[in-house]
Design an enzyme around this catalytic site. Structure first.
Site, PDB file in Angstrom:
ATOM      1  N   SER A 217       8.674  -0.446  10.110  1.00  0.00           N
ATOM      2  CA  SER A 217       7.360   0.100  10.481  1.00  0.00           C
ATOM      3  C   SER A 217       6.716  -0.868  11.462  1.00  0.00           C
ATOM      4  O   SER A 217       6.551  -2.053  11.165  1.00  0.00           O
ATOM      5  CB  SER A 217       6.492   0.359   9.250  1.00  0.00           C
ATOM      6  OG  SER A 217       6.353  -0.791   8.473  1.00  0.00           O
ATOM      7  N   GLY A 219       3.657  -0.588  13.246  1.00  0.00           N
ATOM      8  CA  GLY A 219       2.237  -0.337  13.552  1.00  0.00           C
ATOM      9  C   GLY A 219       2.090   0.847  14.499  1.00  0.00           C
ATOM     10  O   GLY A 219       2.655   1.913  14.267  1.00  0.00           O
ATOM     11  N   ALA A 220       1.330   0.631  15.590  1.00  0.00           N
ATOM     12  CA  ALA A 220       1.058   1.724  16.533  1.00  0.00           C
ATOM     13  C   ALA A 220       2.329   2.231  17.217  1.00  0.00           C
ATOM     14  O   ALA A 220       2.348   3.335  17.771  1.00  0.00           O
ATOM     15  CB  ALA A 220       0.053   1.263  17.568  1.00  0.00           C
ATOM     16  N   GLY A 222       4.951   3.043  15.665  1.00  0.00           N
ATOM     17  CA  GLY A 222       5.597   3.966  14.743  1.00  0.00           C
ATOM     18  C   GLY A 222       6.758   3.363  13.985  1.00  0.00           C
ATOM     19  O   GLY A 222       6.713   2.199  13.571  1.00  0.00           O
ATOM     20  N   GLY A 248       1.717   1.699   5.365  1.00  0.00           N
ATOM     21  CA  GLY A 248       3.159   1.526   5.116  1.00  0.00           C
ATOM     22  C   GLY A 248       3.576   2.221   3.825  1.00  0.00           C
ATOM     23  O   GLY A 248       4.673   2.781   3.728  1.00  0.00           O
ATOM     24  N   ASP A 249       2.694   2.203   2.825  1.00  0.00           N
ATOM     25  CA  ASP A 249       3.005   2.854   1.546  1.00  0.00           C
ATOM     26  C   ASP A 249       3.114   4.374   1.747  1.00  0.00           C
ATOM     27  O   ASP A 249       3.962   5.034   1.143  1.00  0.00           O
ATOM     28  CB  ASP A 249       1.923   2.545   0.498  1.00  0.00           C
ATOM     29  CG  ASP A 249       1.697   1.047   0.350  1.00  0.00           C
ATOM     30  OD1 ASP A 249       2.636   0.285   0.633  1.00  0.00           O
ATOM     31  OD2 ASP A 249       0.590   0.648  -0.039  1.00  0.00           O
TER      32      ASP A 249
HETATM   33  O1  LIG Z   1       2.211  -6.552  -3.681  1.00  0.00           O
HETATM   34  P1  LIG Z   1       1.586  -7.057  -2.425  1.00  0.00           P
HETATM   35  O2  LIG Z   1       2.605  -7.317  -1.349  1.00  0.00           O
HETATM   36  O3  LIG Z   1       0.685  -8.216  -2.670  1.00  0.00           O
HETATM   37  O4  LIG Z   1       0.700  -5.890  -1.829  1.00  0.00           O
HETATM   38  C1  LIG Z   1      -0.317  -5.257  -2.555  1.00  0.00           C
HETATM   39  C2  LIG Z   1      -1.395  -4.767  -1.702  1.00  0.00           C
HETATM   40  O5  LIG Z   1      -0.846  -3.972  -0.664  1.00  0.00           O
HETATM   41  C3  LIG Z   1      -1.387  -2.668  -0.679  1.00  0.00           C
HETATM   42  O6  LIG Z   1      -0.525  -1.864  -1.393  1.00  0.00           O
HETATM   43  C4  LIG Z   1      -1.420  -2.067   0.679  1.00  0.00           C
HETATM   44  O7  LIG Z   1      -0.099  -1.902   1.127  1.00  0.00           O
HETATM   45  C5  LIG Z   1      -2.698  -2.762  -1.404  1.00  0.00           C
HETATM   46  O8  LIG Z   1      -2.983  -1.595  -2.092  1.00  0.00           O
HETATM   47  C6  LIG Z   1      -2.545  -4.004  -2.290  1.00  0.00           C
HETATM   48  O9  LIG Z   1      -2.516  -3.699  -3.617  1.00  0.00           O
END
Ligand SMILES: O=P(O)(O)OC[C@H]1O[C@](O)(CO)[C@@H](O)[C@H]1O
Length: 305
Positions: A217, A219-220, A222, A248-249
């Site tokens: 991934s 960023g902008a 894609g 990203g999630d």
């Molecule tokens: O487990 P980490 O790598 O610390 O990431 C957690 C964090 O990243 C996020 O999921 C965003 O991707 C947040 O919701 C936060 O909880």
């Protein structure tokens, strides 16, 4: 059902401020509190897309209770979190209105006892047996062995369940060597894994290390995907402005949704990019703007890499 694993769950707190300055005191104009950790965000997006999804990992303390209470209100989502003595961490995202940037502060998470880790491994094995796909997401809390994801990848593989890994650092390095079906590193994670800052070269290197498919991934720019079916770049129509936390999630959710629906790779990438961009438009991690998502689907460009 799709199983998402978040060993380091979180209560995600987003603060909105006018302009964030180091060493200054700030008035917070808005506070949003959500269950978080990467796999939890992935699960919420999958549930919103109509999938049955089960969340596992650890939860404890008052923060863990808030996380579980909020998750119980999400239709289509089953809570299979394993209770621990320590307290679930908080993460703080500070959204700066003036610059549009977000600053993230992630606590390390509770110390996990060896018996708690052992209990989780048993629970995970049971859950994997009923899953159509597994996502392993985020950082490891203290006490969990650094090779944890490598073991979890091996368990899924021996059960014949496709497994996606989204983590960083040494847990990623070891996890990749266990040959997951998909990894989804961002540019920094890829560079840390491979030592290369050139995305195509780094993605090829990551694949040689053991991942069947690498979706980077960027960023902008894609997604860049090297898959057994071919190599593609999937790019959103324009740079999105907003809160990129959780983008990203959402891409991971799009990839998993396409995987279980057995869509061709270009369609999976289109959905992942559209979801990711629609997440930047939503104020909190793990949410996406559905109207924007549906419009973006027709506007993502997928070309051979
Ligand atoms: O487990 P980490 O790598 O610390 O990431 C957690 C964090 O990243 C996020 O999921 C965003 O991707 C947040 O919701 C936060 O909880």
């Amino acid at each position: 059902m799709i199983l998402t694993v978040t060993l380091n769950t979180a209560l995600d707190i987003t603060y909105r401020v006018r302009s964030l300055r180091p060493h200054a005191s700030h008035r917070v104009s808005e506070v949003v509190e959500r269950p978080g950790g990467k796999g939890v965000n992935v699960a919420r997006v999958l549930a919103a897309l109509g999938h049955e999804v089960t969340v596992t990992g650890f939860a404890g303390g008052a923060t863990g209770e808030v996380v579980r209470d909020r998750l119980s209100a999400v239709p289509g989502l089953t809570d299979a979190l394993v209770p621990v003595a320590g307290a679930t961490r908080r993460t703080i995202a500070v959204a700066d209105e003036l610059s549009g940037d977000t600053t993230q502060l992630n606590e390390p998470g509770p110390a996990i006892e060896p018996a708690e880790w052992g209990g989780f491994l048993d629970r995970y094995e049971e859950l994997v047996a009923g899953a159509s796909a597994v996502a392993l997401c985020g950082s490891l809390p203290p006490g969990v062995p650094v090779g944890a994801y490598a073991s979890l990848v091996r368990t899924a593989r021996s059960a014949g369940v496709p497994v996606l890994l989204d983590t960083s650092g040494e847990p990623l390095r070891r996890g990749v060597a266990a040959r997951p079906d998909i990894i989804k590193p961002n540019a920094d994670e890829l560079a840390e894994l491979t030592g290369s800052h050139e995305p195509l070269r780094a993605t090829q290197d990551a694949r040689r290390r053991g991942a069947r498919t690498v979706v980077a991934s960027l960023g902008a720019q894609g997604l860049l995907a090297l898959t057994p079916e071919g190599d593609w770049r999937a790019v959103p129509p324009a740079r999105e402005h907003g809160n990129p936390t959780g983008a990203g999630d959402s891409a991971v959710a799009g990839l998993l949704s396409g995987l279980v629906h057995r869509l061709p790779w270009p369609d999976r990438l289109t959905s992942a990019v559209a979801l990711s961009a629609a997440t930047v438009r939503a104020p909190a991690a793990g949410d996406f703007d559905r109207v924007a998502y549906e419009k973006l689907l027709a506007r993502v460009s997928v070309t051979a890499a």
